[in-house]
Design a protein around this motif. Structure first.
Motif, short mmCIF file in Angstrom:
data_model
loop_
_atom_site.label_atom_id
_atom_site.label_comp_id
_atom_site.label_asym_id
_atom_site.label_seq_id
_atom_site.Cartn_x
_atom_site.Cartn_y
_atom_site.Cartn_z
N GLY A 132 -7.18 -5.79 7.06
CA GLY A 132 -6.59 -6.98 7.67
C GLY A 132 -5.52 -7.59 6.78
N LEU A 133 -5.80 -7.59 5.49
CA LEU A 133 -4.85 -8.11 4.51
C LEU A 133 -3.55 -7.32 4.56
CD1 LEU A 133 -5.34 -10.26 2.17
CD2 LEU A 133 -5.51 -8.30 0.66
N MET A 134 -3.66 -6.00 4.61
CA MET A 134 -2.46 -5.16 4.65
C MET A 134 -1.69 -5.39 5.94
SD MET A 134 -3.52 -1.59 2.87
CE MET A 134 -4.95 -1.20 3.78
N LEU A 135 -2.43 -5.49 7.04
CA LEU A 135 -1.79 -5.76 8.32
C LEU A 135 -1.00 -7.06 8.24
CD1 LEU A 135 -1.63 -4.83 11.34
CD2 LEU A 135 -3.44 -6.49 11.78
N GLY A 136 -1.65 -8.09 7.69
CA GLY A 136 -0.99 -9.39 7.56
C GLY A 136 0.26 -9.29 6.70
N ALA A 137 0.15 -8.56 5.57
CA ALA A 137 1.29 -8.44 4.66
C ALA A 137 2.45 -7.71 5.33
CB ALA A 137 0.86 -7.71 3.39
N ILE A 138 2.13 -6.67 6.10
CA ILE A 138 3.20 -5.92 6.78
C ILE A 138 3.87 -6.80 7.83
CG2 ILE A 138 3.68 -3.96 8.30
CD1 ILE A 138 1.41 -2.47 6.83
N VAL A 139 3.04 -7.52 8.59
CA VAL A 139 3.59 -8.39 9.64
C VAL A 139 4.46 -9.49 9.02
CG1 VAL A 139 2.91 -10.14 11.32
CG2 VAL A 139 1.80 -7.92 11.33
N GLU A 140 4.03 -9.98 7.87
CA GLU A 140 4.82 -11.02 7.21
C GLU A 140 6.15 -10.49 6.71
OE1 GLU A 140 3.04 -14.55 4.87
OE2 GLU A 140 1.95 -12.76 4.26
N HIS A 151 9.12 -7.94 -4.34
CA HIS A 151 8.21 -8.87 -4.99
C HIS A 151 7.22 -8.13 -5.88
CE1 HIS A 151 10.21 -11.80 -2.64
NE2 HIS A 151 9.79 -11.28 -1.50
N GLY A 152 6.37 -8.87 -6.57
CA GLY A 152 5.50 -8.26 -7.58
C GLY A 152 4.26 -7.62 -7.01
N ALA A 153 3.35 -7.26 -7.91
CA ALA A 153 2.15 -6.52 -7.55
C ALA A 153 1.20 -7.32 -6.66
CB ALA A 153 1.42 -6.05 -8.80
N PHE A 154 1.37 -8.66 -6.63
CA PHE A 154 0.45 -9.48 -5.85
C PHE A 154 1.13 -10.21 -4.70
CE2 PHE A 154 -1.77 -8.87 -9.80
CZ PHE A 154 -3.05 -8.61 -9.36
N ALA A 155 2.36 -9.78 -4.35
CA ALA A 155 3.13 -10.51 -3.34
C ALA A 155 2.48 -10.45 -1.96
CB ALA A 155 4.55 -9.95 -3.27
N TRP A 156 1.60 -9.49 -1.76
CA TRP A 156 0.93 -9.40 -0.46
C TRP A 156 -0.09 -10.51 -0.28
CZ3 TRP A 156 -3.88 -9.01 -2.33
CH2 TRP A 156 -4.03 -8.38 -3.58
#
Lengths: 336, 458
Positions: A132-140, A151-156
């Motif tokens: 879900g986190l990855m989905l959210g990051a991709i959508v964002e 962005h950096g290693a934690f930008a997601w």
């Protein structure tokens, strides 16, 4: 039309289909893992796992299909998404490892039985959350330049991604609960049935929140949705989603066995389609389109020949396997 | 430490761990096909017991192979984004074909194989076993095609810094593919046969499961005796391909520094890469040329012919190759001795010989790993030979992220390996009891097909 224009569209649909199959099929298996703490005892937990034991492996293969398909058809998107989401991907893979070996190890173990029960549960929760986190990051949106995430290693990590992560945990839970209603009877079915209603409420709440949030994201995912006449063409999606949600609610109240699972799957599929329609024609929002990311027609065409033959064959024998293992699963119908 | 260096270690580690399980399942799946086919003909209890016993081992090994394999399918994106971007047009389709033609086949029919005994007829069950075995072989076809293409790339063009496929037939059936595929599949069969024979020897020494153990040992010995000469022959062919397409790799394997004719074979040495020479070398004159070129005075290229930045490391391929060949020779000796004893009807009598089988149980896997190390380290510094360097293939990720993942994978895999080996040991120690016990109680309503199929036996 040029092949280099049409093939990426076809592949976008194929990969979308593979990922949707994964989300639906492994979704209910992960859902079982999310719900194991609600079982009365170890015997019930084992029964829950047994409902999925013969088919989880094939279900998970759709994830590999999505990954390998992405690499074949959109290598640039594959490279950017996975390297940008390095740590969430790691979390998902490790979680899937523990979830997967639990199927095998739990039945062999004696003293460490409980560890693998816990591994099955935590693995399922973490895998669902990471997805879900990855989905959210991709959508964002993942702004990249020359294949490097800006962005950096934690930008997601963002409130929106955390919310989609939680949404998926509850969503998979709903799929798992309706699957258990279908596959079990007696006390365990009762437990699953009682879980269905609160899970449904939570999922609907998350869906409303995500939909309300989408227009405010930087990736402006919803611009496409609200531009006329797109809204007209896309309007069946939200209308159907609401209708299916209402139907699901009634089916659950009426204690139906098959309908809730089918409707929960449809509900999920519609939500997924809504997101994909918003992303179109980008494969990595905000600005990498499917044509930017596509491999040349020599690659996409070559795999398409195989996909056109193999995907129907795969669906056929997947259906066969579900048919072989149809019906209620009872205690004692043990593992090999 | 750079992200690229850590990614190399990580890939080597997760790959070495992963490859053991598919290798074992490739061999075991074919062994299960053999057992079930024999059972369908003879219907003896012993064969069915053996089938279900090895099916248990297969299931555990397959599970570990699946979960560690999913990790592999994401490595190219997470850690080798450069490779995916430049060579994804060729590698992606090959790996995708593997998923479509093999993974689904294996994963789906595995369910029927493990849980379907009471739900489908015996012939259908046998069909499922065959599909799983076929899936493992198809899988090795695509993986070896992809890896061999990286070793000896063909059928491609570089357009704007990105590799495009121009001829798929040439890309798949690239020069090193046929020999490497056969070499790998035979290695899987050998590794599995050595385990089966070793387990049989263990039971014979303990005086348990005598009949089953005798059958297993005979089968294992027959397979090793037939396959090992073939494997040595194919390995030699593979060497000829390396000589033609990857001369620097061959020079590293042989620790040959200068080009020359009638070169000796260096049995042992301590290669000194800085000084470009071998210390403590034990050479056999002319043998190098004879083996590598199949002629008494053939020319073999030396490492000094290549610029330093195009040379692979020397010590690792040199030693790992020697371990592989040494184990191959031991397997040959084991088989020859066994055939001799079998011929004199004393195969099961000598305890020392049975102990040899137990000692050789891990030999196939060690040979397989060292063979891969030879191939993979020997092709450095290239990831796609002559086209792309490994240095340029890594992802632009933070070294701290890769260090984190490396530690997490290491800890996770140690846990899996520990528990996995323990469960495997327990299953093997217990042995092939009367099977299938777990199908006894409930073999009733849910199996109309099975009743029709064989008249309701068992």
């Amino acid at each position: 039309m040029e092949l280099s224009t049409t093939l990426p569209v076809v592949w976008f649909l194929i990969i979308g289909f593979a990922i949707m199959m994964y989300v639906l099929l492994d979704g209910f298996v992960l859902g079982i893992g999310i719900l194991t703490p609600f079982a009365d005892d170890e015997a019930q937990q084992e029964l829950m796992m047994n409902t999925a034991a013969p088919i989880w492996d094939g279900n998970e293969t759709w994830l590999v299909m999505g990954g390998a398909g992405l690499m074949a058809a959109f290598p640039r998107a594959y490279a950017v998404i996975l390297s940008s989401l390095y740590l969430p991907v790691l979390a998902m893979l490790i979680a899937l490892i523990f979830r997967g070996v639990a199927f095998e190890f739990r039945f062999r173990a004696h003293t460490s039985r409980r560890i693998w029960g816990v591994g099955f549960h935590l693995g399922s929760v973490v895998a669902a959350f990471a997805q879900g986190l990855m989905l959210g990051a991709i959508v964002e949106g993942m702004p990249a330049e020359g294949g490097k995430y800006l962005h950096g290693a934690f930008a997601w990590f963002s409130p929106f991604a955390v919310m989609t992560g939680m949404a998926l945990v509850f969503g998979y839970g709903l799929l798992g609960a309706t699957w258990l209603v279908l596959k079990t009877e007696g006390r365990l079915q009762r437990i699953a049935r009682d879980l269905t209603r609160p899970l449904m409420l939570a999922v609907i709440a998350f869906m409303v929140m995500v939909s309300a949030w989408l227009p405010f994201l930087d990736s402006r995912l919803m611009d496409r949705w609200f531009a006329w006449p797109n809204l007209l063409y896309l309007s069946p999606l939200p209308i159907l989603t609401v209708a299916v949600a209402a139907w699901l609610w009634r089916a659950v109240l009426a204690n139906r066995e098959v309908a809730p699972f089918v409707l929960a799957l449809s509900f999920f599929a519609l939500g997924f389609l809504g997101l994909v329609a918003g992303m179109w024609p980008n494969i990595v929002p905000p600005d990498m389109s499917i044509w930017d990311a596509a491999s040349p027609p020599s690659s996409q065409g070559f795999v398409l020949v195989g996909a056109a033959v193999m995907i129907p064959v795969v669906l056929f024998y997947t259906a066969y396997s579900y048919r072989v293992f149809r019906g209620k699963v009872r205690a004692g119908e043990g593992y090999h | 430490m750079t992200a690229e260096f850590l990614s190399r270690i990580q890939f080597g580690f997760v790959m070495s761990f992963h490859i053991l399980f598919p290798a074992f399942t490739i061999g075991l799946a074919s062994w299960l096909v053999f057992l079930e086919a024999l059972w369908l003909r003879r219907r003896s209890e012993m064969l069915r017991d053996l089938y279900f016993f090895w099916l248990k081992v297969f299931a555990g090994s397959f599970g570990l192979g699946v979960v560690s394999g999913i990790v592999m399918s994401f490595q190219f994106g997470t850690n080798w984004a450069g490779l995916s971007t430049v060579a994804g047009n060729v590698l992606g389709p090959l790996l995708n074909y593997e998923v479509m033609t093999a993974f689904f086949l294996e994963a789906t029919f595995l369910g029927v194989m493990l849980f379907g005994w009471n739900r489908v007829g015996h012939r259908t069950h046998f069909f499922a076993t065959c599909m799983v075995a076929l899936g493992t072989l198809i899988s090795s076809f695509w993986i070896l095609a992809a890896n061999s293409w990286m070793q000896t790339p063909q059928g491609y063009a570089v357009v704007g810094g990105v590799i495009h496929a121009t001829d798929w037939w040439a890309a798949i059936f690239n020069p090193s593919f046929p020999t490497r595929l056969v070499h790998m599949v035979l290695a899987c069969f050998l590794s599995t046969a050595l385990v089966i024979g070793g387990v049989a020897a263990w039971y014979l020494l303990r005086g348990i499961w005598q009949d089953k153990a005798r059958l297993m040992l005979r089968c294992a010995l027959a397979l090793v005796a037939l396959v090992i000469p073939l494997q040595i022959f194919v390995g030699d062919l593979s060497g000829l391909v390396v000589r033609e397409y990857q001369p620097a790799k061959l020079a590293a394997i042989e620790a040959r520094w200068t080009t020359g004719k009638s070169v000796p074979l260096t049995l042992f040495a301590w290669p000194d890469e800085k000084a470009e020479r071998n210390d403590y070398a034990l050479d056999v004159p002319h043998l190098g040329s004879l083996i590598l070129t199949h002629s008494w005075s053939g020319e073999v290229q030396g490492l000094k012919d290549f610029p330093v930045h195009d040379r692979p490391p020397v010590a690792a391929p040199f030693f790992s190759f020697r371990i592989m060949v040494g184990l191959g020779v031991l397997m040959l000796l084991l088989a020859l001795t066994g055939v001799l004893l079998w011929w004199r009807r004393r195969l099961f009598e000598h305890r020392w010989y049975l102990r040899c089988w137990i000692a050789m149980m891990p030999a196939g896997f060690i040979a397989l790993l060292t063979g891969w190390y030879t191939a993979e380290i020997g092709r450095q510094p290239w990831v796609v030979y002559g086209v792309m360097r490994t240095v340029d293939a890594a992802s632009p990720v933070a070294a701290s992220s890769v260090l984190t993942s490396l530690i997490v994978y290491f800890v996770t895999y140690m846990i899996l390996f520990g528990f996995g080996s323990w469960y495997l040991f327990k299953v093997l120690r217990h042995g092939p009891e009367a099977a299938p016990p777990r199908f006894g109680a409930e073999a009733t309503a849910a199996r109309p097909l099975a009743v029709v199929d064989d008249g309701g036996e068992d």
